[in-house]
Design an enzyme around this catalytic site. Structure first.
Site, PDB file in Angstrom:
ATOM      1  N   CYS A 104      16.586  -2.561 -78.029  1.00 38.85           N
ATOM      2  CA  CYS A 104      16.314  -1.882 -76.852  1.00 38.85           C
ATOM      3  C   CYS A 104      15.227  -2.456 -75.985  1.00 38.85           C
ATOM      4  O   CYS A 104      15.413  -3.800 -75.813  1.00 38.85           O
ATOM      5  CB  CYS A 104      15.805  -0.322 -77.325  1.00 38.85           C
ATOM      6  SG  CYS A 104      15.396   0.563 -76.250  1.00 38.85           S
ATOM      7  N   ASP A 125      26.271   4.589 -75.616  1.00 40.14           N
ATOM      8  CA  ASP A 125      24.817   4.702 -75.118  1.00 40.14           C
ATOM      9  C   ASP A 125      24.429   5.245 -73.972  1.00 40.14           C
ATOM     10  O   ASP A 125      24.886   4.831 -72.954  1.00 40.14           O
ATOM     11  CB  ASP A 125      24.291   3.334 -75.199  1.00 40.14           C
ATOM     12  CG  ASP A 125      22.990   3.124 -75.215  1.00 40.14           C
ATOM     13  OD1 ASP A 125      22.194   4.100 -75.071  1.00 40.14           O
ATOM     14  OD2 ASP A 125      22.243   2.087 -75.543  1.00 40.14           O
ATOM     15  N   HIS A 167      23.416   4.609 -78.704  1.00 40.65           N
ATOM     16  CA  HIS A 167      22.153   3.766 -78.909  1.00 40.65           C
ATOM     17  C   HIS A 167      21.505   3.777 -80.253  1.00 40.65           C
ATOM     18  O   HIS A 167      20.896   2.674 -80.571  1.00 40.65           O
ATOM     19  CB  HIS A 167      21.057   4.338 -77.836  1.00 40.65           C
ATOM     20  CG  HIS A 167      19.852   3.591 -77.509  1.00 40.65           C
ATOM     21  ND1 HIS A 167      19.848   2.650 -76.870  1.00 40.65           N
ATOM     22  CD2 HIS A 167      18.635   3.711 -78.112  1.00 40.65           C
ATOM     23  CE1 HIS A 167      18.766   2.061 -76.654  1.00 40.65           C
ATOM     24  NE2 HIS A 167      18.031   2.481 -77.542  1.00 40.65           N
TER      25      HIS A 167
END
Length: 364
Positions: free
Chosen positions: A153, A309, A338
């Protein structure tokens, strides 16, 4: 005092066939236990030791006494929000456990919990003052000549920047990025919400100091509000008699509700330089007086996209492969969200082996 009239519920249960009524009561009882009385599951159980600290940050080495058959150590960099134990969630559902069991020497830089005194820390402070020192400590501890960098991320964005700045200064052999945004031209709803014409960024930072985790979590939930609020409880109610799903639900709720404050100046830089001005992909980002050029990256690259995501969209990830100078670069697209990209049965069965094999093949 609030009085709840349970008569309609009682009448409904009494109208059910005897066996079904009993099963319904048992499920209601279990649902209540899961929400209010069950102990929280223990997370982050893979054995580890602290080998370096700076301010609130700790550098962990996992299963240090386990035999290491891969000579290139892995340094994991996580985001400044939420806690990194999502990568070591639970035995049998832990990416870190999987890698160490395969003989990899795994390290993780845990940023800790920012206090009010950390509100002036910028992204560049973390990228320049923390990550290089952690990388050097990993190399010294492992005795290795090269290192694999792994970012998830926002941590992946920071890792890409670090690699671009330090590719010629440190022996970075491999770069693995998991759902890491690089191009912010189209960030979905975030592009609209964070538009500088309407989003009062400076007011938020100057008023709050550090940005509370609930503030960020609320924004993430608004991406799919029904599913992320009511849907969470509908899901567990529907699977209340499946203890494996109950455990997974409790693990995820613990992690999702265990956020950390975002240092104010880092948040300001993250929103302004990335979401609002999209400097990184356009070679306009400057860190401590040095322009960040993604073309400086020559390490073997594994860039992973999750098609479901809604926090980091595929179009934010894919452009990196065209910017780097790596001869060996892979864009790996998976059908996941995600978080499910790195945790859950499919992650364990499919993503873990793929990533581990890629690391092994590119560390010889």
């Amino acid at each position: 005092m609030v009085t709840l009239d349970t008569t309609p519920i009682q009448e409904w249960i009494e109208s059910l066939p005897k066996n079904q009524a009993f099963e319904t009561l048992e499920k209601l009882k279990r649902f209540n236990e899961v929400l209010f009385t069950d102990p929280e599951p223990e997370v982050g159980q893979t054995p580890k030791e602290v080998i370096w600290t700076k301010n609130k940050a700790k550098l962990y080495r996992y299963q240090p006494y386990k035999e290491k058959t891969n000579k290139v150590p892995i340094l994991i960099i996580y985001a400044l929000i939420n806690r990194p134990y999502i990568l070591d969630l639970y035995p049998g559902n832990s990416f870190i456990e999987y890698l160490t069991d395969c003989g990899h020497d795994v390290y993780l830089l845990d940023w800790g919990t920012a206090g009010y005194e950390d509100r002036h820390l910028k992204l560049e402070d973390y990228i320049v003052d923390y990550i290089p020192r952690a990388a050097k400590k990993v190399l010294k501890t492992s005795g290795a000549k090269e290192i694999t960098m792994f970012g998830y991320c926002m941590g992946g964005t920071m890792t890409a920047i670090f690699t671009a700045l330090y590719q010629k200064k440190l022996p970075i052999r491999n770069l693995i990025l998991l759902t890491s945004p690089i191009d912010f031209e189209d960030a979905g709803l975030y592009t609209k919400w964070l538009d500088k014409r309407y989003f009062k960024l400076d007011n938020i930072v100057e008023t709050l100091g550090n940005v509370p985790s609930d503030f960020i979590d609320f924004g993430n939930k608004l991406l799919n509000p029904l599913s992320n609020t009511v849907g969470v409880y509908v899901n567990i109610a529907s699977n209340i008699d499946n203890e494996d799903k109950v455990l997974n639900w409790k693990l995820m709720q613990k992690w999702l509700n265990d956020g950390v404050p975002f240092p104010g100046e880092a948040y300001r830089q993250w929103i302004r330089d990335f979401y609002q001005e999209n400097k990184l992909i356009n070679d306009e980002l400057v860190i401590r007086g040095e322009r960040v050029l993604l073309s400086n990256i020559t390490a073997n690259l594994l860039n992973i996209v999750a098609t479901r995501d809604n926090i980091v969209l595929p179009q934010q990830i894919e452009p990196l492969n065209d910017k780097v100078s790596s001869k060996n670069k892979t864009l790996h697209v998976v059908n996941a969200g995600h978080v499910s990209v790195i945790t859950g049965k499919r992650a364990v069965a499919e993503r873990y082996p793929y990533i581990e094999q890629w690391i092994t093949e590119n560390s010889k």
